[in-house]
Motif scaffolding. Structure first.
Motif, PDB file in Angstrom:
ATOM      1  N   UNK A 143       1.451  -6.877  -2.499  1.00  0.00           N
ATOM      2  CA  UNK A 143       0.300  -7.153  -3.343  1.00  0.00           C
ATOM      3  C   UNK A 143       0.203  -8.666  -3.528  1.00  0.00           C
ATOM      4  N   UNK A 144      -0.996  -9.161  -3.851  1.00  0.00           N
ATOM      5  CA  UNK A 144      -1.153 -10.606  -4.008  1.00  0.00           C
ATOM      6  C   UNK A 144      -0.762 -11.050  -5.413  1.00  0.00           C
ATOM      7  N   UNK A 145      -0.803 -12.364  -5.638  1.00  0.00           N
ATOM      8  CA  UNK A 145      -0.330 -12.902  -6.905  1.00  0.00           C
ATOM      9  C   UNK A 145      -1.190 -12.442  -8.079  1.00  0.00           C
ATOM     10  N   UNK A 146      -2.502 -12.427  -7.899  1.00  0.00           N
ATOM     11  CA  UNK A 146      -3.389 -12.010  -8.995  1.00  0.00           C
ATOM     12  C   UNK A 146      -3.076 -10.576  -9.413  1.00  0.00           C
ATOM     13  N   UNK A 147      -2.852  -9.703  -8.449  1.00  0.00           N
ATOM     14  CA  UNK A 147      -2.515  -8.312  -8.752  1.00  0.00           C
ATOM     15  C   UNK A 147      -1.159  -8.229  -9.454  1.00  0.00           C
ATOM     16  N   UNK A 148      -0.222  -9.039  -9.001  1.00  0.00           N
ATOM     17  CA  UNK A 148       1.114  -9.067  -9.614  1.00  0.00           C
ATOM     18  C   UNK A 148       1.029  -9.426 -11.093  1.00  0.00           C
ATOM     19  N   UNK A 149       0.283 -10.476 -11.395  1.00  0.00           N
ATOM     20  CA  UNK A 149       0.118 -10.890 -12.787  1.00  0.00           C
ATOM     21  C   UNK A 149      -0.473  -9.763 -13.628  1.00  0.00           C
ATOM     22  N   UNK A 150      -1.502  -9.113 -13.089  1.00  0.00           N
ATOM     23  CA  UNK A 150      -2.165  -8.028 -13.823  1.00  0.00           C
ATOM     24  C   UNK A 150      -1.207  -6.875 -14.069  1.00  0.00           C
ATOM     25  N   UNK A 151      -0.461  -6.468 -13.042  1.00  0.00           N
ATOM     26  CA  UNK A 151       0.485  -5.363 -13.167  1.00  0.00           C
ATOM     27  C   UNK A 151       1.517  -5.635 -14.258  1.00  0.00           C
ATOM     28  N   UNK A 152       2.092  -6.810 -14.217  1.00  0.00           N
ATOM     29  CA  UNK A 152       3.182  -7.131 -15.141  1.00  0.00           C
ATOM     30  C   UNK A 152       2.662  -7.321 -16.559  1.00  0.00           C
ATOM     31  N   UNK A 153       1.517  -7.958 -16.705  1.00  0.00           N
ATOM     32  CA  UNK A 153       0.952  -8.133 -18.048  1.00  0.00           C
ATOM     33  C   UNK A 153       0.557  -6.795 -18.661  1.00  0.00           C
ATOM     34  N   UNK A 154       0.002  -5.892 -17.857  1.00  0.00           N
ATOM     35  CA  UNK A 154      -0.375  -4.570 -18.357  1.00  0.00           C
ATOM     36  C   UNK A 154       0.865  -3.810 -18.837  1.00  0.00           C
ATOM     37  N   UNK A 155       1.946  -3.900 -18.070  1.00  0.00           N
ATOM     38  CA  UNK A 155       3.166  -3.208 -18.463  1.00  0.00           C
ATOM     39  C   UNK A 155       3.705  -3.787 -19.763  1.00  0.00           C
ATOM     40  N   UNK A 172      15.395   1.824 -16.236  1.00  0.00           N
ATOM     41  CA  UNK A 172      15.767   0.510 -16.768  1.00  0.00           C
ATOM     42  C   UNK A 172      15.093  -0.633 -16.020  1.00  0.00           C
ATOM     43  N   UNK A 173      14.523  -0.348 -14.842  1.00  0.00           N
ATOM     44  CA  UNK A 173      13.925  -1.418 -14.061  1.00  0.00           C
ATOM     45  C   UNK A 173      12.960  -0.910 -13.007  1.00  0.00           C
ATOM     46  N   UNK A 174      12.246  -1.856 -12.411  1.00  0.00           N
ATOM     47  CA  UNK A 174      11.309  -1.563 -11.330  1.00  0.00           C
ATOM     48  C   UNK A 174      11.432  -2.630 -10.254  1.00  0.00           C
ATOM     49  N   UNK A 175      10.896  -2.325  -9.072  1.00  0.00           N
ATOM     50  CA  UNK A 175      10.824  -3.291  -7.989  1.00  0.00           C
ATOM     51  C   UNK A 175       9.391  -3.352  -7.471  1.00  0.00           C
ATOM     52  N   UNK A 176       8.928  -4.563  -7.169  1.00  0.00           N
ATOM     53  CA  UNK A 176       7.578  -4.776  -6.637  1.00  0.00           C
ATOM     54  C   UNK A 176       7.670  -5.721  -5.447  1.00  0.00           C
ATOM     55  N   UNK A 177       6.991  -5.373  -4.349  1.00  0.00           N
ATOM     56  CA  UNK A 177       6.857  -6.301  -3.224  1.00  0.00           C
ATOM     57  C   UNK A 177       5.554  -7.073  -3.412  1.00  0.00           C
ATOM     58  N   UNK A 178       5.684  -8.368  -3.600  1.00  0.00           N
ATOM     59  CA  UNK A 178       4.571  -9.209  -4.021  1.00  0.00           C
ATOM     60  C   UNK A 178       4.662 -10.566  -3.337  1.00  0.00           C
ATOM     61  N   UNK A 179       3.514 -11.134  -3.024  1.00  0.00           N
ATOM     62  CA  UNK A 179       3.491 -12.463  -2.433  1.00  0.00           C
ATOM     63  C   UNK A 179       2.265 -13.213  -2.948  1.00  0.00           C
ATOM     64  N   UNK A 180       2.048 -14.414  -2.466  1.00  0.00           N
ATOM     65  CA  UNK A 180       0.873 -15.177  -2.901  1.00  0.00           C
ATOM     66  C   UNK A 180      -0.395 -14.525  -2.374  1.00  0.00           C
ATOM     67  N   UNK A 181      -0.382 -14.144  -1.089  1.00  0.00           N
ATOM     68  CA  UNK A 181      -1.520 -13.466  -0.472  1.00  0.00           C
ATOM     69  C   UNK A 181      -1.184 -12.001  -0.218  1.00  0.00           C
ATOM     70  N   UNK A 182      -2.190 -11.158  -0.209  1.00  0.00           N
ATOM     71  CA  UNK A 182      -2.004  -9.719  -0.007  1.00  0.00           C
ATOM     72  C   UNK A 182      -1.751  -9.392   1.463  1.00  0.00           C
ATOM     73  N   UNK A 183      -1.137  -8.223   1.691  1.00  0.00           N
ATOM     74  CA  UNK A 183      -0.972  -7.711   3.051  1.00  0.00           C
ATOM     75  C   UNK A 183       0.217  -8.315   3.763  1.00  0.00           C
ATOM     76  N   UNK A 184       0.140  -8.298   5.090  1.00  0.00           N
ATOM     77  CA  UNK A 184       1.180  -8.900   5.920  1.00  0.00           C
ATOM     78  C   UNK A 184       0.545  -9.392   7.213  1.00  0.00           C
TER      79      UNK A 184
END
Length: 358
Positions: A332-344, A299-311
């Motif tokens: 993951x960075x913001x660009x990757x986050x957008x791509x992941x969610x849009x693909x899903x 029913x759901x997922x969790x993603x650790x995401x921020x503006x910049x990648x890494x820590x």
């Protein structure tokens, strides 16, 4: 002859903490925020009840340490949430408390200045203000309930709660979860076992009575009704991931055996990605495929995401902190986050009606 002292031998001081009522008076709940909180909870409850075929995603920084960067992230996420709302419900991950294996920064509430001054009184008010701002942007918020007293201070601003892998087996946290106003996800143990999470969901679904504090900060016996919206979060562990279809099927069977709804959230981070944020998109792609192929328990997922990648480590000179980069787990960075969610969203949208009818 006076008695010898037998208590508080290792206590250095008792500093007064403002009551939940005092903190709430300083940062009151607005009508706008209240609507976002309630709408968020209702959307998640509808998904868990199978009345809404969408999938929810708890996404955001591993932890909040810079409220300016955090709100920058929230504004970006709100735009994306509106874009994908026909298929996905986005909830911002707003974690203030960090469980430590031994020592380390315990989070924004415990040490808001990141200098070992431990101004918990200030941290609690700052955390509440941040949650209010996120909700007023229009995003429901999710957090991990670690300290059993903390929800009295900001629980009215939360739409989803996690009980972590280290505390799913804790009676204190199961009792607390039974009284929370949000759906609650219990994570499987750090060794990968499901028992603690399943038993946590089962325990929290029943009424409990336990010690706590009321809004005035007075010690009270808390009596709960039980939480009907507990579910399991698979986060991997014991040296292996558990997001694959076999692991999901085993979790379904364990929940069904316990006479619980087979509601499962997949955490794309932690042991499911071997703590390597670059693997989170691969986990999400696999889970998306399972849903597209007919799985209805996820029913759901969790993603650790921020503006910049890494820590990054916390520097002695805090002005050297990199903006929008985690100080705890790598993201993951913001660009990757957008791509992941849009693909899903693009993958699931054509099949959403089938999921609803399944």
């Amino acid at each position: 002859m006076p008695h010898a002292q037998t208590d508080n031998l290792n206590i250095a001081a008792f500093d007064r903490m403002p009551s939940p009522e005092e903190i709430t008076r300083a940062v009151p709940l607005s009508d706008t925020a209240a609507k976002v909180v309630l709408d968020g909870r209702r959307a998640l409850e509808a998904i868990l009840d199978r009345r809404d075929p969408r999938v929810f995603i708890v996404v955001g920084p591993c932890s909040i340490h810079d409220p300016i960067a955090g709100l920058d992230y929230a504004r970006r996420l709100k735009v994306l949430a509106d874009e994908v709302s026909d298929t996905l419900v986005l909830v911002m991950r707003v974690y203030f408390e960090k469980p430590r294996t031994s020592t380390g920064w315990k989070g924004y509430i415990n040490d808001p200045h990141m200098d070992d001054s431990f101004r918990i009184d200030e941290g609690m008010e700052k955390a509440r203000r941040f949650l209010l701002d996120v909700n007023e942007i229009g995003l429901p918020a999710a957090t991990e309930a670690l300290d059993p007293i903390a929800p009295q201070y900001y629980g009215d601003l939360i739409s989803w709660t996690a009980i972590g892998a280290r505390t799913s087996e804790s009676q204190t946290h199961r009792e607390m979860a039974s009284g929370l106003s949000t759906p609650v996800g219990f994570k499987n143990g750090t060794d990968g076992s499901l028992d603690a999470a399943v038993n946590g969901v089962l325990s929290a679904s029943h009424p409990h009575s336990f010690l706590g504090i009321n809004n005035q900060g007075q010690s009270s016996v808390i009596r709960t009704r039980g939480n009907a919206y507990g579910h399991v979060v698979l986060r991997g562990g014991g040296g292996r991931p558990n997001y694959d279809s076999v692991s999901v099927s085993l979790a379904e069977k364990a929940l069904t055996k316990a006479k619980l709804p087979p509601n499962i959230v997949i955490d794309c981070s932690h042991s499911n990605s071997w703590k390597n944020p670059e693997y989170q998109p691969l986990v999400m792609r696999d889970v998306t495929h399972q849903i597209r192929e007919g799985n209805r328990s996820i029913v759901g997922l969790m993603i650790e995401s921020n503006i910049e990648a890494g820590n990054q480590p916390i520097p002695a000179d805090l002005s050297q902190l990199r903006y929008g980069c985690s100080v705890t787990d790598a993201c993951v960075d913001w660009a990757t986050t957008e791509t992941m969610i849009r693909e899903m969203r693009d993958t699931l949208r054509p099949n959403l009606s089938l999921r609803s009818a399944g």
